[in-house]
Scaffold this motif. Structure first.
Motif, PDB file in Angstrom:
ATOM      1  N   ILE A  38     -60.646  25.526 -85.683  1.00  0.00           N
ATOM      2  CA  ILE A  38     -60.732  26.452 -84.537  1.00  0.00           C
ATOM      3  C   ILE A  38     -59.869  25.952 -83.201  1.00  0.00           C
ATOM      4  O   ILE A  38     -59.171  26.634 -82.599  1.00  0.00           O
ATOM      5  CB  ILE A  38     -61.980  27.178 -84.256  1.00  0.00           C
ATOM      6  CG1 ILE A  38     -62.172  27.913 -85.757  1.00  0.00           C
ATOM      7  CG2 ILE A  38     -62.338  28.111 -83.196  1.00  0.00           C
ATOM      8  CD1 ILE A  38     -63.809  28.218 -85.718  1.00  0.00           C
ATOM      9  N   ALA A  39     -60.543  24.873 -82.928  1.00  0.00           N
ATOM     10  CA  ALA A  39     -60.165  24.208 -81.932  1.00  0.00           C
ATOM     11  C   ALA A  39     -58.540  23.865 -81.788  1.00  0.00           C
ATOM     12  O   ALA A  39     -57.699  24.199 -80.901  1.00  0.00           O
ATOM     13  CB  ALA A  39     -60.795  22.938 -81.517  1.00  0.00           C
ATOM     14  N   ARG A  40     -58.156  23.415 -82.740  1.00  0.00           N
ATOM     15  CA  ARG A  40     -56.830  23.148 -83.117  1.00  0.00           C
ATOM     16  C   ARG A  40     -55.746  24.506 -82.925  1.00  0.00           C
ATOM     17  O   ARG A  40     -54.644  24.461 -82.437  1.00  0.00           O
ATOM     18  CB  ARG A  40     -56.585  22.392 -84.583  1.00  0.00           C
ATOM     19  CG  ARG A  40     -54.879  22.021 -84.741  1.00  0.00           C
ATOM     20  CD  ARG A  40     -54.797  21.059 -85.892  1.00  0.00           C
ATOM     21  NE  ARG A  40     -55.303  21.804 -87.242  1.00  0.00           N
ATOM     22  CZ  ARG A  40     -56.242  21.550 -87.972  1.00  0.00           C
ATOM     23  NH1 ARG A  40     -57.137  20.603 -87.398  1.00  0.00           N
ATOM     24  NH2 ARG A  40     -56.481  22.209 -88.920  1.00  0.00           N
ATOM     25  N   ASP A  41     -56.388  25.637 -83.796  1.00  0.00           N
ATOM     26  CA  ASP A  41     -55.576  27.053 -83.595  1.00  0.00           C
ATOM     27  C   ASP A  41     -55.453  27.357 -81.988  1.00  0.00           C
ATOM     28  O   ASP A  41     -54.374  28.004 -81.748  1.00  0.00           O
ATOM     29  CB  ASP A  41     -56.335  28.128 -84.284  1.00  0.00           C
ATOM     30  CG  ASP A  41     -56.372  27.853 -85.774  1.00  0.00           C
ATOM     31  OD1 ASP A  41     -55.582  26.792 -86.412  1.00  0.00           O
ATOM     32  OD2 ASP A  41     -57.009  28.309 -86.473  1.00  0.00           O
ATOM     33  N   ILE A  42     -56.387  27.253 -81.404  1.00  0.00           N
ATOM     34  CA  ILE A  42     -56.595  27.615 -79.784  1.00  0.00           C
ATOM     35  C   ILE A  42     -55.551  26.939 -78.964  1.00  0.00           C
ATOM     36  O   ILE A  42     -54.683  27.475 -78.172  1.00  0.00           O
ATOM     37  CB  ILE A  42     -57.901  27.590 -79.221  1.00  0.00           C
ATOM     38  CG1 ILE A  42     -58.722  28.674 -80.062  1.00  0.00           C
ATOM     39  CG2 ILE A  42     -57.929  27.796 -77.705  1.00  0.00           C
ATOM     40  CD1 ILE A  42     -60.248  28.614 -79.529  1.00  0.00           C
ATOM     41  N   ARG A  43     -55.391  25.316 -79.267  1.00  0.00           N
ATOM     42  CA  ARG A  43     -54.374  24.823 -78.766  1.00  0.00           C
ATOM     43  C   ARG A  43     -53.185  25.015 -79.091  1.00  0.00           C
ATOM     44  O   ARG A  43     -52.364  25.210 -78.060  1.00  0.00           O
ATOM     45  CB  ARG A  43     -54.809  23.233 -79.142  1.00  0.00           C
ATOM     46  CG  ARG A  43     -55.900  22.699 -78.431  1.00  0.00           C
ATOM     47  CD  ARG A  43     -56.188  21.158 -78.349  1.00  0.00           C
ATOM     48  NE  ARG A  43     -56.128  20.518 -79.767  1.00  0.00           N
ATOM     49  CZ  ARG A  43     -57.279  20.254 -80.247  1.00  0.00           C
ATOM     50  NH1 ARG A  43     -58.481  20.519 -79.727  1.00  0.00           N
ATOM     51  NH2 ARG A  43     -57.267  19.919 -81.514  1.00  0.00           N
ATOM     52  N   GLU A  44     -52.822  25.459 -80.552  1.00  0.00           N
ATOM     53  CA  GLU A  44     -51.479  26.003 -80.785  1.00  0.00           C
ATOM     54  C   GLU A  44     -51.034  27.309 -80.135  1.00  0.00           C
ATOM     55  O   GLU A  44     -50.031  27.286 -79.737  1.00  0.00           O
ATOM     56  CB  GLU A  44     -51.348  25.872 -82.284  1.00  0.00           C
ATOM     57  CG  GLU A  44     -51.628  24.504 -83.214  1.00  0.00           C
ATOM     58  CD  GLU A  44     -51.716  24.726 -84.568  1.00  0.00           C
ATOM     59  OE1 GLU A  44     -51.891  25.903 -84.937  1.00  0.00           O
ATOM     60  OE2 GLU A  44     -51.508  23.652 -85.062  1.00  0.00           O
TER      61      GLU A  44
END
Length: 232
Positions: A38-44
């Motif tokens: 989820i954190a990675r998705d938000i950064r992307e």
């Protein structure tokens, strides 16, 4: 085997004499195993909208210039079945009479966080609770809130609540998402209208949640749950 959930807590306008009537506390939560994705998705998503990957999401940063990103972030939350939010609104804290109930404002603050978390925590699962660090009284606040939660849930052997700790909001994207949602609730309950970007984000939350944000949702609501607390 029990599931482990990360719960990201924050509050807005919680100080007793800040001159702002509406106080909001809230939490975003998700499965621990899904938290990194989820954190990675938000950064992307940030990079996709022309922002740096370490851009800090905050309600105070919402503007027309960043409106598309914040609306896309709201869509991401509602499209992701692993993300959930609960917010508690005290519409007018100037009406509180702590003396009548044998408490001070700090104790009231802990009680309100109990209202946030009581609909999230169950005895069959385990939880890691993260709070945005606000001031030098952090350790004392953490210990007091921990005692309230353990006792309220009869969790005397400390099994349901695995950890409760302070973190800095810029380190956790889900905590920043909490800041966004409690900021939106505060804006609505203060009756503010001056920022077109913020109004657009609020409207997107209303569209996706199907609620007007001014009233409590049903107790069965699990995606975007709002409790508007009224003083007796």
């Amino acid at each position: 085997m029990s599931n482990v959930f990360n719960v990201y807590c924050d509050e807005s306008c919680h100080l007793e004499g800040d001159g702002i009537p509406a106080m909001v506390l809230g939490a975003v939560w998700c499965s621990k195993v899904k938290s990194r994705k989820i954190a990675r998705d938000i950064r992307e998503l940030q990079v996709k909208h022309g922002l740096k990957s370490d851009f800090e999401i905050k309600w105070t940063k919402v503007s027309q210039a960043k409106q598309d990103f914040y609306c896309a972030l709201v869509d991401y939350f509602f499209d992701n079945p692993d993300l959930h939010f609960r917010g508690v609104v005290i519409p007018d804290k100037t009406r509180l009479n702590h003396g009548l109930f044998g408490q001070n404002h700090d104790l009231f603050y802990y009680k309100m966080f109990f209202y946030v978390l009581r609909n999230i925590i169950t005895s069959k699962d385990r939880y890691r609770i993260f709070l945005d660090i606000k001031d030098t009284q952090g350790r004392e606040r953490l210990d007091a809130l921990s005692d309230v939660l353990h006792n309220a849930h009869y969790d005397f052997d400390r099994t349901a609540i695995e950890t409760i700790q302070h973190v800095r909001s810029h380190e956790m994207e889900q905590l920043q998402l909490t800041d966004l949602f409690i900021g939106a609730l505060g804006y609505v309950h203060r009756g503010l209208q001056g920022n077109a970007g913020k109004l657009a984000v609020i409207e997107r939350i209303r569209q996706r949640s199907g609620i007007n944000l001014t009233c409590s949702t049903l107790p069965s609501e699990k995606k975007f749950d709002v409790f508007v607390w009224e003083a007796r």
